[in-house]
Design a protein around this motif. Structure first.
Motif, PDB file in Angstrom:
ATOM      1  N   ARG A   1       0.947  -1.069  -0.023  1.00 52.72           N
ATOM      2  CA  ARG A   1       0.019  -0.149  -0.066  1.00 52.72           C
ATOM      3  C   ARG A   1       0.976   1.356  -0.150  1.00 52.72           C
ATOM      4  N   SER A   2       0.512   2.172  -0.622  1.00 50.01           N
ATOM      5  CA  SER A   2       1.288   3.636  -0.663  1.00 50.01           C
ATOM      6  C   SER A   2       0.137   4.618  -0.735  1.00 50.01           C
ATOM      7  N   ASP A   3       0.481   5.366   0.273  1.00 53.49           N
ATOM      8  CA  ASP A   3      -0.211   6.702   0.701  1.00 53.49           C
ATOM      9  C   ASP A   3      -0.232   7.604  -0.616  1.00 53.49           C
ATOM     10  N   TYR A   4       0.726   7.606  -1.333  1.00 53.42           N
ATOM     11  CA  TYR A   4       0.990   8.381  -2.328  1.00 53.42           C
ATOM     12  C   TYR A   4       0.195   7.939  -3.596  1.00 53.42           C
ATOM     13  N   GLU A   5       0.222   6.564  -3.963  1.00 56.72           N
ATOM     14  CA  GLU A   5      -0.495   6.071  -4.871  1.00 56.72           C
ATOM     15  C   GLU A   5      -1.980   6.123  -4.666  1.00 56.72           C
ATOM     16  N   TRP A   6      -2.455   6.164  -3.425  1.00 62.87           N
ATOM     17  CA  TRP A   6      -3.845   6.164  -2.921  1.00 62.87           C
ATOM     18  C   TRP A   6      -4.412   7.610  -3.213  1.00 62.87           C
ATOM     19  N   ALA A   7      -3.685   8.566  -2.877  1.00 60.62           N
ATOM     20  CA  ALA A   7      -3.904  10.025  -3.094  1.00 60.62           C
ATOM     21  C   ALA A   7      -4.242  10.141  -4.640  1.00 60.62           C
ATOM     22  N   GLN A   8      -3.365   9.663  -5.458  1.00 58.81           N
ATOM     23  CA  GLN A   8      -3.277   9.919  -6.891  1.00 58.81           C
ATOM     24  C   GLN A   8      -4.435   9.151  -7.441  1.00 58.81           C
ATOM     25  N   ARG A   9      -4.842   8.026  -7.160  1.00 58.56           N
ATOM     26  CA  ARG A   9      -5.874   7.205  -7.673  1.00 58.56           C
ATOM     27  C   ARG A   9      -7.284   7.943  -7.143  1.00 58.56           C
ATOM     28  N   VAL A  10      -7.227   8.458  -6.107  1.00 55.77           N
ATOM     29  CA  VAL A  10      -8.590   9.219  -5.543  1.00 55.77           C
ATOM     30  C   VAL A  10      -8.916  10.510  -6.575  1.00 55.77           C
ATOM     31  N   ARG A  11      -7.803  11.210  -6.889  1.00 57.94           N
ATOM     32  CA  ARG A  11      -8.035  12.241  -8.066  1.00 57.94           C
ATOM     33  C   ARG A  11      -8.550  11.560  -9.198  1.00 57.94           C
ATOM     34  N   ILE A  12      -7.788  10.628  -9.692  1.00 61.31           N
ATOM     35  CA  ILE A  12      -8.247  10.065 -11.030  1.00 61.31           C
ATOM     36  C   ILE A  12      -9.711   9.363 -10.940  1.00 61.31           C
ATOM     37  N   ALA A  13      -9.957   8.848  -9.991  1.00 59.56           N
ATOM     38  CA  ALA A  13     -11.371   8.025  -9.727  1.00 59.56           C
ATOM     39  C   ALA A  13     -12.510   9.411  -9.670  1.00 59.56           C
ATOM     40  N   ARG A  14     -12.216  10.472  -9.100  1.00 62.44           N
ATOM     41  CA  ARG A  14     -12.972  11.601  -8.950  1.00 62.44           C
ATOM     42  C   ARG A  14     -13.356  12.218 -10.357  1.00 62.44           C
ATOM     43  N   ALA A  15     -12.089  12.224 -11.178  1.00 62.33           N
ATOM     44  CA  ALA A  15     -12.194  12.946 -12.365  1.00 62.33           C
ATOM     45  C   ALA A  15     -12.965  11.822 -13.164  1.00 62.33           C
ATOM     46  N   ALA A  16     -12.762  10.634 -13.174  1.00 65.20           N
ATOM     47  CA  ALA A  16     -13.810   9.743 -14.024  1.00 65.20           C
ATOM     48  C   ALA A  16     -15.036   9.530 -13.606  1.00 65.20           C
ATOM     49  N   GLY A  17     -15.445  10.407 -12.578  1.00 65.39           N
ATOM     50  CA  GLY A  17     -17.062  10.521 -11.978  1.00 65.39           C
ATOM     51  C   GLY A  17     -17.251   9.819 -10.791  1.00 65.39           C
ATOM     52  N   LEU A  18     -16.374   8.997 -10.238  1.00 65.85           N
ATOM     53  CA  LEU A  18     -16.716   8.128  -9.100  1.00 65.85           C
ATOM     54  C   LEU A  18     -17.226   8.997  -7.751  1.00 65.85           C
ATOM     55  N   SER A  19     -17.831   8.647  -7.019  1.00 71.97           N
ATOM     56  CA  SER A  19     -18.402   9.506  -5.989  1.00 71.97           C
ATOM     57  C   SER A  19     -17.320   9.183  -4.699  1.00 71.97           C
ATOM     58  N   ASP A  20     -17.410   9.779  -3.823  1.00 77.85           N
ATOM     59  CA  ASP A  20     -16.676   9.830  -2.449  1.00 77.85           C
ATOM     60  C   ASP A  20     -17.103   8.168  -1.967  1.00 77.85           C
ATOM     61  N   ASP A  21     -18.217   8.159  -1.886  1.00 77.76           N
ATOM     62  CA  ASP A  21     -18.670   6.774  -1.202  1.00 77.76           C
ATOM     63  C   ASP A  21     -18.170   5.742  -2.025  1.00 77.76           C
ATOM     64  N   GLU A  22     -18.346   5.734  -3.465  1.00 78.79           N
ATOM     65  CA  GLU A  22     -17.679   4.549  -4.262  1.00 78.79           C
ATOM     66  C   GLU A  22     -16.257   4.562  -4.045  1.00 78.79           C
ATOM     67  N   ILE A  23     -15.417   5.330  -3.984  1.00 74.32           N
ATOM     68  CA  ILE A  23     -13.930   5.485  -3.593  1.00 74.32           C
ATOM     69  C   ILE A  23     -13.633   4.756  -2.360  1.00 74.32           C
ATOM     70  N   ALA A  24     -14.365   5.334  -1.030  1.00 73.58           N
ATOM     71  CA  ALA A  24     -14.275   4.805  -0.011  1.00 73.58           C
ATOM     72  C   ALA A  24     -14.445   3.267   0.339  1.00 73.58           C
ATOM     73  N   ARG A  25     -15.549   2.884  -0.691  1.00 73.78           N
ATOM     74  CA  ARG A  25     -16.141   1.456  -0.605  1.00 73.78           C
ATOM     75  C   ARG A  25     -14.919   0.529  -1.191  1.00 73.78           C
ATOM     76  N   VAL A  26     -13.794   1.062  -1.808  1.00 72.19           N
ATOM     77  CA  VAL A  26     -12.854   0.227  -2.190  1.00 72.19           C
ATOM     78  C   VAL A  26     -11.886  -0.514  -1.016  1.00 72.19           C
ATOM     79  N   ARG A  27     -12.090   0.587  -0.100  1.00 69.00           N
ATOM     80  CA  ARG A  27     -11.051   0.160   1.424  1.00 69.00           C
ATOM     81  C   ARG A  27     -12.035  -0.734   2.295  1.00 69.00           C
ATOM     82  N   GLN A  28     -13.303  -1.006   1.888  1.00 64.68           N
ATOM     83  CA  GLN A  28     -14.114  -1.791   2.541  1.00 64.68           C
ATOM     84  C   GLN A  28     -14.339  -3.107   2.069  1.00 64.68           C
TER      85      GLN A  28
END
Length: 109
Positions: free
Chosen positions: A1-28
């Protein structure tokens, strides 16, 4: 796991239209409510690779009903690639940029 990589993927996911709930669900994980069966299956395969360095026979069989041989080979290679990236970023001490760190804080309900 990498905090840097996660932060970048969150940005990319949001730009692709994913909601914060969808992104957070990945960790669940794959058993969290709300995943399609195909998305849950991919998450399960990634989790198995992270935990045991191997996709179980049951998960592989389920994947094989949806993906062709080329795609099946690509899946563990892709997950392995992100392990390599995380290992490298962590070992080199790459820090998350302040704006990316702030963006990666998920406000979920």
């Amino acid at each position: 796991r990498s905090d840097y990589e996660w932060a970048q993927r969150v940005r990319i996911a949001r730009a692709a239209g994913l909601s914060d709930d969808e992104i957070a669900r990945v960790r669940q994980g794959p058993d969290a409510p709300g995943w399609s069966s195909s998305d849950a299956l991919l998450l399960r395969a990634a989790d198995e690779l992270h935990l045991d360095a191997c996709i179980t026979d049951d998960t592989w069989a389920a994947l094989a009903t949806r993906y062709d041989e080329r795609q099946l080979v690509e899946l563990p290679m892709l997950v392995g690639h992100y392990h390599l990236v995380a290992f490298t970023l962590n070992s080199l001490g790459v820090q998350v940029e302040a704006d990316a760190a702030a963006d990666a804080v998920l406000e979920t309900s």
